[in-house]
Design an enzyme around this catalytic site. Structure first.
Site, PDB file in Angstrom:
ATOM      1  N   HIS A  46       0.814  -1.213   0.000  1.00 26.34           N
ATOM      2  CA  HIS A  46       0.000   0.000   0.000  1.00 26.34           C
ATOM      3  C   HIS A  46       0.849   1.266   0.000  1.00 26.34           C
ATOM      4  CE1 HIS A  46       0.480  -1.011   4.374  1.00 26.34           C
ATOM      5  NE2 HIS A  46       0.707   0.294   4.482  1.00 26.34           N
TER       6      HIS A  46
ATOM      7  N   HIS B  96       4.167   6.978   3.903  1.00 24.84           N
ATOM      8  CA  HIS B  96       5.095   5.882   3.595  1.00 24.84           C
ATOM      9  C   HIS B  96       4.548   5.019   2.468  1.00 24.84           C
ATOM     10  CE1 HIS B  96       2.421   3.921   6.678  1.00 24.84           C
ATOM     11  NE2 HIS B  96       2.557   2.863   5.896  1.00 24.84           N
TER      12      HIS B  96
ATOM     13  N   GLU C 273       7.662   0.853   4.809  1.00 26.27           N
ATOM     14  CA  GLU C 273       7.163  -0.182   5.711  1.00 26.27           C
ATOM     15  C   GLU C 273       7.318  -1.528   5.010  1.00 26.27           C
ATOM     16  OE1 GLU C 273       2.924   0.139   6.410  1.00 26.27           O
ATOM     17  OE2 GLU C 273       2.945  -1.353   8.012  1.00 26.27           O
TER      18      GLU C 273
HETATM   19 CO    CO Z   1       1.215   1.164   6.263  1.00 26.99          CO
END
Ligand code: CO
Length: 140
Positions: free
Chosen positions: A7, A79, A130
């Site tokens: 994502h 992020h 991440e």
């Molecule tokens: Co995230």
């Protein structure tokens, strides 16, 4: 090993306002919100099929996301998240090559109970990254 894009995460001042705007302008449906106490965020996702947009608002005043909103009052990209086969193996591999994994090696988890970790932006071309462990790829 990085296996895909999970994502792109956007911090917003209000999850509800963001959800209505994405719906009204782009016809995107934002899923149900949940709170990640460990990360101090309330978040919800838009499923795009091969990846997601994650929307985050602070769930408490001392949330790291609150500091982000102080610097960027209208929100913004926070992020990008890559799927990896093993967070532990990935972190030990990249640490060995000098990349900084945030959080002092303490295991962190997302709202689905998947193992996650964050890599210092300076060690990924300026972007906060991440890593999210996807053991078996879940069907959308
Ligand atoms: Co995230």
């Amino acid at each position: 090993m990085i296996t895909g894009l999970s994502h792109v995460s956007i911090v917003v001042p209000s999850l509800d306002t963001a959800a209505s705007r994405l719906k009204a302008i782009y016809g995107l449906s934002v899923g149900e919100a949940s709170i990640n106490e460990q990360q101090g965020v309330r978040l919800a996702c838009v499923e795009l099929g091969n990846a997601k947009i994650e929307l985050m608002e602070p769930s408490r005043p001392d949330s790291p996301v609150s500091k982000f909103l102080e610097r960027n009052p209208n929100g913004g990209i926070h992020h990008v998240c890559f799927a990896v086969d093993s967070v532990e193996a990935m972190c030990s591999d990249i640490s060995g090559k000098g990349a900084r994994v945030l959080g002092e090696g303490k295991p962190q988890f997302n709202v689905h109970g998947e193992r996650i970790a964050f890599v210092h932006p300076k060690d990924f071309l300026g972007a906060l990254v991440e890593l999210e462990e996807h053991g078996v790829r879940r069907e959308a």
